[in-house]
Design a protein around this motif. Structure first.
Motif, PDB file in Angstrom:
ATOM      1  N   LEU A 118      20.959   8.835  45.706  1.00 34.49           N
ATOM      2  CA  LEU A 118      19.804   8.987  46.695  1.00 34.49           C
ATOM      3  C   LEU A 118      19.628  10.315  47.292  1.00 34.49           C
ATOM      4  O   LEU A 118      18.490  10.766  47.709  1.00 34.49           O
ATOM      5  CB  LEU A 118      20.270   8.023  47.985  1.00 34.49           C
ATOM      6  CG  LEU A 118      20.185   6.376  47.598  1.00 34.49           C
ATOM      7  CD1 LEU A 118      20.889   5.809  48.905  1.00 34.49           C
ATOM      8  CD2 LEU A 118      18.744   6.251  47.439  1.00 34.49           C
ATOM      9  N   GLY A 119      20.388  11.166  47.301  1.00 40.61           N
ATOM     10  CA  GLY A 119      20.697  12.264  47.745  1.00 40.61           C
ATOM     11  C   GLY A 119      19.737  13.572  46.831  1.00 40.61           C
ATOM     12  O   GLY A 119      18.844  14.260  47.396  1.00 40.61           O
ATOM     13  N   LEU A 120      19.773  13.108  45.458  1.00 41.50           N
ATOM     14  CA  LEU A 120      18.948  13.855  44.621  1.00 41.50           C
ATOM     15  C   LEU A 120      17.431  13.360  44.693  1.00 41.50           C
ATOM     16  O   LEU A 120      16.605  14.444  44.463  1.00 41.50           O
ATOM     17  CB  LEU A 120      19.470  13.308  43.400  1.00 41.50           C
ATOM     18  CG  LEU A 120      20.870  14.448  42.893  1.00 41.50           C
ATOM     19  CD1 LEU A 120      21.364  13.665  41.450  1.00 41.50           C
ATOM     20  CD2 LEU A 120      20.710  15.566  42.787  1.00 41.50           C
ATOM     21  N   ILE A 121      17.355  12.205  45.261  1.00 40.49           N
ATOM     22  CA  ILE A 121      15.800  11.947  45.217  1.00 40.49           C
ATOM     23  C   ILE A 121      15.387  12.206  46.443  1.00 40.49           C
ATOM     24  O   ILE A 121      14.034  12.723  46.709  1.00 40.49           O
ATOM     25  CB  ILE A 121      15.703  10.191  44.991  1.00 40.49           C
ATOM     26  CG1 ILE A 121      16.124  10.022  43.568  1.00 40.49           C
ATOM     27  CG2 ILE A 121      14.315  10.061  45.332  1.00 40.49           C
ATOM     28  CD1 ILE A 121      16.341   8.771  43.313  1.00 40.49           C
ATOM     29  N   LEU A 122      16.017  11.865  47.648  1.00 41.68           N
ATOM     30  CA  LEU A 122      15.511  12.026  49.038  1.00 41.68           C
ATOM     31  C   LEU A 122      15.657  13.494  49.591  1.00 41.68           C
ATOM     32  O   LEU A 122      14.595  13.925  50.228  1.00 41.68           O
ATOM     33  CB  LEU A 122      16.171  11.378  49.962  1.00 41.68           C
ATOM     34  CG  LEU A 122      16.278   9.675  49.742  1.00 41.68           C
ATOM     35  CD1 LEU A 122      17.165   8.833  50.778  1.00 41.68           C
ATOM     36  CD2 LEU A 122      14.481   9.234  49.817  1.00 41.68           C
ATOM     37  N   ALA A 123      16.589  14.252  49.071  1.00 41.86           N
ATOM     38  CA  ALA A 123      16.863  15.808  49.559  1.00 41.86           C
ATOM     39  C   ALA A 123      15.431  16.532  49.351  1.00 41.86           C
ATOM     40  O   ALA A 123      14.867  17.224  50.203  1.00 41.86           O
ATOM     41  CB  ALA A 123      17.899  16.408  49.076  1.00 41.86           C
ATOM     42  N   PRO A 124      14.944  16.665  47.979  1.00 35.17           N
ATOM     43  CA  PRO A 124      13.521  17.237  47.893  1.00 35.17           C
ATOM     44  C   PRO A 124      12.537  16.742  48.628  1.00 35.17           C
ATOM     45  O   PRO A 124      11.655  17.487  48.939  1.00 35.17           O
ATOM     46  CB  PRO A 124      13.241  17.041  46.248  1.00 35.17           C
ATOM     47  CG  PRO A 124      14.530  16.649  45.578  1.00 35.17           C
ATOM     48  CD  PRO A 124      15.437  16.016  46.739  1.00 35.17           C
ATOM     49  N   VAL A 125      12.245  15.484  48.862  1.00 36.70           N
ATOM     50  CA  VAL A 125      11.202  14.998  49.504  1.00 36.70           C
ATOM     51  C   VAL A 125      11.249  15.206  50.947  1.00 36.70           C
ATOM     52  O   VAL A 125      10.139  15.789  51.540  1.00 36.70           O
ATOM     53  CB  VAL A 125      11.385  13.368  49.367  1.00 36.70           C
ATOM     54  CG1 VAL A 125      10.148  12.519  50.242  1.00 36.70           C
ATOM     55  CG2 VAL A 125      10.905  12.863  48.016  1.00 36.70           C
TER      56      VAL A 125
END
Length: 232
Positions: A118-125
């Motif tokens: 989730l961190g890898l997906i949400l952090a860039p967003v």
């Protein structure tokens, strides 16, 4: 004990460096957005103005000042999300290295990769959303300041007298005499050009006179920040 303290200090420095690395581009974006959206009211782009980069950081502090609570809130959320993402990665790593025979009902133990994914997906967003937000803050500040300038007769810009060289004055014709009267305002000056504008009859956007420095004989900046009857 000393090794533990040194490790904590090192982690703290890494956190500080990472947060700074994130915040600096955000502030730069706010300053760039402010400059771009402000000078567009004068039909000017940033490429030709040669504004030093450090000025864009100064503009970002104007943005924070004008949009104070929203800017501070966005900066705080950025820091909090950073520590949340870091916590997820550390927690996931810790749970993966625990002995498998240890009985636990921890969510992290059962699904050690969920938070990390989730961190890898949400952090860039989230970071992209922050850049959009700071761009919007710069745009709002530019619109607000320009509106104030038009309402109060551009009190931040002094009137100026500009005398051209003989050859340039012949080329400019009647405009050379107009520029020497002291009715135009000095918008910006760099090593290549003078940017002048006339405050009378302005609309949503203002026309700007761009005079090459090579054609300027002398310039006198007047301590006058208001229009007068002789300039109408």
């Amino acid at each position: 004990m000393s090794d533990t303290a040194d490790a904590k200090a090192t982690v703290g420095l890494i956190d500080l460096g990472t947060i700074t690395t994130i915040l600096i581009p955000l502030l730069y974006t706010a300053g760039w957005s402010y400059a771009y959206n402000y000078f567009i009211h004068f039909h000017l782009g940033l490429l030709g103005l040669n504004i030093p980069r450090e000025y864009l950081f100064l503009y970002s502090f104007w943005v924070v000042k004008d949009q104070f609570w929203l800017s501070i809130g966005a900066l705080l959320v950025t820091v909090l999300v950073y520590f949340l993402v870091r916590f997820c990665f550390r927690q996931s790593k810790t749970e993966r290295i625990r002995p498998e025979k240890k009985v636990t009902k921890s969510f992290w133990m059962k699904y050690p990769n969920v938070c990390q994914t989730l961190g890898l997906i949400l952090a860039p967003v989230f970071i992209l959303s922050l850049f959009c937000l700071f761009y919007h803050l710069g745009d709002r500040t530019a619109a607000s300041l320009y509106q104030k300038q038009t309402q109060w007769d551009f009190p931040s810009y002094p009137r100026v007298k500009v005398w051209l060289t003989k050859d340039a004055a012949k080329e400019a014709g009647a405009m050379a005499e107009e520029w020497s009267k002291g009715c135009y305002r000095l918008l910006l000056r760099n090593k290549d050009h003078l940017y002048l504008f006339y405050t009378g009859g302005y609309d949503e956007k203002i026309s700007v006179e761009i005079i090459p420095q090579t054609k300027v004989r002398s310039v006198r900046v007047l301590p006058i920040y208001a229009s007068s009857e002789e300039c109408d």
